[in-house]
Design an enzyme around this catalytic site. Structure first.
Site, short mmCIF file in Angstrom:
data_model
loop_
_atom_site.label_atom_id
_atom_site.label_comp_id
_atom_site.label_asym_id
_atom_site.label_seq_id
_atom_site.Cartn_x
_atom_site.Cartn_y
_atom_site.Cartn_z
CB SER A 203 50.68 -9.10 29.41
OG SER A 203 50.38 -9.99 30.46
CE LYS B 137 46.63 -8.85 31.31
NZ LYS B 137 47.84 -9.69 31.19
CB SER C 298 50.00 -6.52 33.17
OG SER C 298 49.89 -7.37 32.06
#
Length: 435
Positions: free
Chosen positions: A70, A73, A130
């Site tokens: 993640s 991101k 997230s």
């Protein structure tokens, strides 16, 4: 000011200067550096940088491309923030959720196709929780489809100078975990080195200094009907110092940036913290557990804050010894002053001074300028180099050399008599040289 730089009466278009360090200063720097012990980290990869200078303070397999989970991101966060900065999006804009978001698994806020939320609500869900589904919804809002957004991600990575980063989605999910109808036609996966993650983090904190407004949120209730709020996966937030479950991990000055975890990636974390006006960015990849990524991050940040400082060695608008001015043709004045257009700072071992700074100047036009000339006109560049004890590579920084004042064009009468004066001066010198 420059440190005891040599002053020469004449300066070629490019010249190197060095400032000899005093014996006392050299001894201080050496003894300080010799006491610096690099941390031993049990990770696949790690890096620590200071973002204003870009200096690497620690690196372990830092250029190896690895699954970032993640932390991917961060690129989505950056692009959305850029869209808002450029006026292409507003935080209050409405986003209608599509099928891709609804079918996205992993960390999520359970969006349904047709749901409507603001850009800011989805951004918080992405930055704090997230949320993969919120991330996909934002990507589709920006580019129409996630795969079109991925093109923008990869283009932005190249523009930032990220050498290994390659994205197949906006979330960091493994390809096999993406909704079947929305998987890219490739066998590649998201990859990013620790160094690339640090570069991305550097752009976030420098281009969008308000990032902490979202990354430092401890918890967020996405819907009024939700039984529990989203909890920030970043246990190291300084604001967690009073939270029972997290206070053992809370780190002074830490306000971002992004955690990541998949089975392939292990536990990852891109952190940033500020102490005594110095900000550092650390990246750890491949930790064994959630807690492990934070304990290793603490070692990394402590190493940076305990052993290094940022010192300004040249202030903006400083004169350069040996290059006080450059010649001007057809002007009221025959020369114009030259100064730097930015300050210069370097990383130094704590307790040491930046001694032995060298610089190289390069003029755009060796034979001078032609009036009229505006104040602040670029006339060349100056590159400073400094090798600190305890840091593997020399640090360099280049700024422009600019005029310190304007010069008006001279009238024909002034220029005519100046030409006569120069002619007789040359004639006299020529005759003098015969004897």
């Amino acid at each position: 000011m420059l440190l005891n730089m040599l002053c020469l009466s004449a300066l070629p278009a490019a010249m190197v200067f060095a400032a000899p360090a005093s014996t006392a200063a050299t001894s201080t720097a050496t003894s300080t550096a010799s006491s610096i012990q690099k941390p031993e980290l049990n990770l696949k990869s790690a890096v620590l940088i200071e973002p204003t200078t870009g200096q690497i303070l620690y690196a372990m397999n830092a250029d190896e491309p690895l699954p970032p989970a993640s932390m991917t991101k961060m690129m989505t966060e950056y692009i959305v923030a850029e869209q808002i900065k450029q006026g292409k999006l507003k935080w209050t804009d409405q986003v209608t959720v599509g099928k891709n978001s609804e079918e996205t698994i992993g960390s999520r806020i359970f969006l349904a196709e047709g749901d409507v939320h603001t850009v800011e609500e989805l951004y918080i869900a992405m930055a704090v929780g997230s949320a993969n589904d919120a991330t996909v919804a934002l990507a589709e809002k920006v580019s129409g489809t996630e795969q079109e957004f991925v093109k923008l991600m990869n283009k932005t990575a190249q523009e930032m100078g990220m050498k290994t980063a390659y994205f197949i989605n906006a979330t960091g999910l493994d390809r096999a975990d993406m909704p079947k109808d929305f998987r890219p036609d490739t066998d590649k996966e998201d990859v990013m080195s620790a160094m690339d993650a640090a570069i991305l983090g550097k752009h976030i904190v420098t281009d969008h200094p308000d990032y902490a407004k979202y990354t430092s949120i401890q918890s967020y209730k996405f819907r009024e009907r939700d039984k529990a709020p989203i909890i920030n996966y970043n246990w190291m937030l300084e604001s967690n110092k009073n939270i029972q479950n997290f206070k053992a991990y809370a780190y002074p000055g830490l306000d971002g940036l992004k955690t990541g975890h998949t089975q392939n990636a292990g536990n990852c974390f891109t952190s940033t913290a500020v102490r005594n006006g110095v900000r550092l960015i650390g990246v750890v990849m491949g930790a064994d557990s959630e807690a492990h990524r934070f304990t290793e991050t603490k070692k990394l940040l402590d190493y940076g804050f305990d052993n290094f400082d940022v010192k300004q060695v040249v202030a903006s608008k400083s004169k350069v010894e040996g290059l006080d001015s450059v010649p001007v043709k057809k002007g009221v004045e025959t020369s114009v002053g030259v100064v730097t257009d930015g300050d210069i700072s370097f990383i130094v071992p704590k307790g040491a001074e930046a001694k032995g700074v060298k610089f190289t100047t390069k003029l755009d036009k060796a034979d001078g300028l032609v009036a009229p000339i505006k104040k602040g006109t670029k006339v060349g560049t100056i590159t400073y180099t400094y090798k600190a004890e305890g840091i593997d590579k020399a640090q360099t920084k280049t700024v422009n050399l600019v005029t310190s004042e304007e010069v008006e064009k001279g009238g024909w009468f002034r220029l005519f008599f100046r030409a006569i004066k120069d002619m007789f001066g040359d004639l006299f010198n020529g005759i003098k040289n015969l004897f």
